[in-house]
Write an enzyme that holds these catalytic residues in place. Structure first.
Site, PDB file in Angstrom:
ATOM      1  N   SER A  48      17.929 -18.261  13.753  1.00  0.00           N
ATOM      2  CA  SER A  48      17.748 -18.975  12.627  1.00  0.00           C
ATOM      3  C   SER A  48      17.951 -18.745  11.189  1.00  0.00           C
ATOM      4  CB  SER A  48      16.868 -19.367  13.076  1.00  0.00           C
ATOM      5  OG  SER A  48      16.525 -21.051  12.724  1.00  0.00           O
ATOM      6  N   ASP A  52      20.451 -25.198  22.900  1.00  0.00           N
ATOM      7  CA  ASP A  52      20.342 -25.447  21.402  1.00  0.00           C
ATOM      8  C   ASP A  52      21.504 -26.600  20.887  1.00  0.00           C
ATOM      9  OD1 ASP A  52      19.617 -24.885  18.401  1.00  0.00           O
ATOM     10  OD2 ASP A  52      20.476 -23.013  18.779  1.00  0.00           O
ATOM     11  N   HIS A 110      16.434 -24.426  20.615  1.00  0.00           N
ATOM     12  CA  HIS A 110      16.243 -23.268  19.811  1.00  0.00           C
ATOM     13  C   HIS A 110      15.858 -22.182  20.079  1.00  0.00           C
ATOM     14  CE1 HIS A 110      17.552 -22.034  15.529  1.00  0.00           C
ATOM     15  NE2 HIS A 110      16.580 -21.958  15.101  1.00  0.00           N
TER      16      HIS A 110
END
Lengths: 394, 394
Positions: free
Chosen positions: A162, A328, A361
């Site tokens: 991320s 995601d 995610h």
């Protein structure tokens, strides 16, 4: 959990209550993209494992938006296990019996590194929004100062998911000769319009809270808990897949069999989100949340290379392992694919794995076997190429 | 724009400033799913076109979450064109030269129908959260009372998108003999966990605003504008596709060529969202927003039929046209497909069109040629089957 490190002239190093802290004095300001210099600068960090004699086994782990340096130890505020215990520890892919693992709280954070809650030396009060805007590159520059301070020339690997993955990409672009291997996970080389939109909702939720006090809440003895909780709730939805929410919560009611027809948390998903919001405000600073989201929004690696992401990685000798998760939707597989295309165009060595999972995610934080196995395989191969001794038989 | 209608015993009908209003007195309460009876009940509505002699050409248009009865006329508050002017008007698919079009503000709304801002006769102050919870079925029951009041037995068609589509499905299930044709558009037969999650964020944003005053803001001279604006911003993201946002706004800066590194609306998408939030609060009531979102969250048509959506439509003679948009991630194509499967299993006549567009959920409000053509084709065929005269040559 920490190893002794060399002291360097101009730096003071003191133990913080929960982390090591590197202090950079007026002679070592952080040059920031916004044009300012940040000084003094504190960087709070954790290390795990032992740095080998030729300093060739160091792995830098970069944390995500609301993460911190507590990768593999109990969190000092929440008491929960480290956020990447699935990946970092003895016998894990990032094997602390084998590698020297470093993780620092990013600039603008709220776990010991200089951030909006730190005292502004020129005013004697917390920075609040007087802290210059922080970018991903600023975070990486500060990490490079820490790595210098630790006396490490080349990192064996930089890894993160991320916002951590953005730092990985920035490291590889800015300091290619200092990164032997890189693992950008569940990330993107730039924030999309939708990414910015969700972050803006979160910021507006914080700033709409009257207890935010234009960022001066700390001096005024307030905390914008309600606004920050709403921001967290909105963001949290983007971390999970539609399918995972449906499988886990569906339309199940909370502690009842028939609806009460009220505005209480009627559905389990509502209760879950409210809990996510409320528990977040106990551990995270609202202004830091504004800075972290902004840093992501500004991220557009190609923009610094004339719009060509391939140029960012041109001639890179770093070995890359790009990982995405097929469910995601925050940083979708297509965003990782764009990174891979650029790396290929730049002539880099790159593996790309799109992991099939319904976890969305957040999968990079979870024990997803294919992801763990992929990471282990990549790091083992990179370690052989780096000439590191094999893992201990366990 | 309105036609005279019959007065029925027990009802008073008066002109509201901007709409017709049907009044249902103590002898005609609305029985609500939450167990209460709502009385008196006002239903504000618009009509377009002329009801034919055998009353066989009436189309009921059902509005979405923040829509209202102003389908095809200038909105009395915003001055903007009607929200479905692409679909409703002379020569449009819902041809007001041919059909008699009715649209009413739903129960719990804020454009003239009884809602949380209406006076509670038992207290003399606005209902606020004392209004019983409203469900999609309650909305449809109230619409049936209006249709009775207008002296119409069978609707030629019920059409609507999003929450309007839920009402269409509910109409077809509850009053199958009263619905000749049905167009549920960009909708779902139940709210998913993710759908509920986004709505809950919006509700929490409203309720976190201290000006909400536990729902008593009207009496206290306040409006929770900041919270409602945040709620709208979050919701608005779900109405647009990632691709459309990227195409329209991308990472373009607002009125500048280089970032200012501030928390101002730096990117165009931020400015756009802030505008959406701010303009919404001028036209919509915060408590109505809570009720509307809750009504959608409770919607699960199959639950009323032992969990079988097919049973909801068993033996239906209604002709259905189900429309989805391939970039709609709020009520995705899979949700429409589930409706189609149930209709097929129930033996209904059904056309299904998944329209290719990048416009996301909002596509049903826009001039998307394939959608307009699909609607026209379906309605023309249904009109022939109904024995209605052909459209005027224009």
């Amino acid at each position: 959990m920490t190893v002794p490190v060399n002291k360097t002239a101009g730096l003071r190093e003191v133990d913080a209550p929960h982390s090591l802290v590197a202090h950079f004095g007026p002679d070592r300001p952080l040059a920031m993209d916004a044009g300012a210099e940040l000084s003094p600068l504190r960087i709070a960090y954790q290390t795990y494992g032992v740095l080998n004699a030729d300093k060739s086994n160091a792995i830098l782990v970069c944390h995500a938006l609301t993460g911190d340096q507590h990768v593999a130890n109990e969190h000092p505020v929440t008491g929960k296990p480290g956020w990447w215990q699935t990946m970092v520890g003895p016998g894990r892919p990032i094997d602390t019996d084998r590698y020297f693992v470093i993780s620092s709280n990013v600039v603008g954070g709220c776990m010991g590194t200089t951030g909006p809650a730190s005292l502004n030396p020129s005013t004697g009060r917390p920075y609040g929004l007087e802290l210059p805007m922080v970018t991903i590159r600023d975070m990486v520059r500060a990490q490079a100062m820490l790595i210098d301070h630790l006396g490490i020339e080349t990192l064996f690997c930089v890894a993160g998911g991320s916002m951590g993955g953005m730092q990985v990409l920035q490291w590889a672009a800015t300091y290619p000769e200092r990164v032997f291997a890189a693992m950008p996970i569940a990330t993107a080389a730039k924030h999309s319009s939708q990414n910015i939109a969700f972050h803006e909702v979160g910021r507006q939720a914080v700033m709409a809270d009257p207890d935010w006090r234009k960022g001066r809440y700390l001096e005024e003895g307030q905390i914008p808990t309600k606004g920050l909780a709403v921001a967290r709730m909105a963001a949290h939805i983007t971390y999970l897949s539609d399918e995972a929410l449906q499988n886990k919560f569906g339309r199940k009611l909370q502690d009842r069999t028939a609806p009460t027809f009220s505005f209480d948390a009627e559905f389990q998903i509502e209760n879950y989100l409210r809990y996510q919001g409320m528990s977040f405000v106990d551990r995270f600073d609202a202004n830091s949340y504004l800075y972290m989201t902004r840093a992501c929004d500004y991220f557009d690696l190609a923009a610094d290379y004339g719009g060509s992401l391939a140029l960012a990685f041109k001639g890179a000798k770093t070995r890359f392992c790009v990982v995405s998760f097929n469910s995601d939707w925050l940083y979708p597989t297509s965003a990782s694919r764009a990174i891979v295309h650029a790396l290929n165009a730049g002539g880099a060595s790159v593996s790309f794995v799109d992991i099939e999972t319904d976890r969305g995610h957040d999968a990079f934080l979870l024990n997803v076997p294919d992801f763990i196995a992929t990471s282990r395989g990549f790091l083992d191969a990179a370690a052989r190429a780096r000439g590191l001794p094999p893992a201990r038989t366990r």
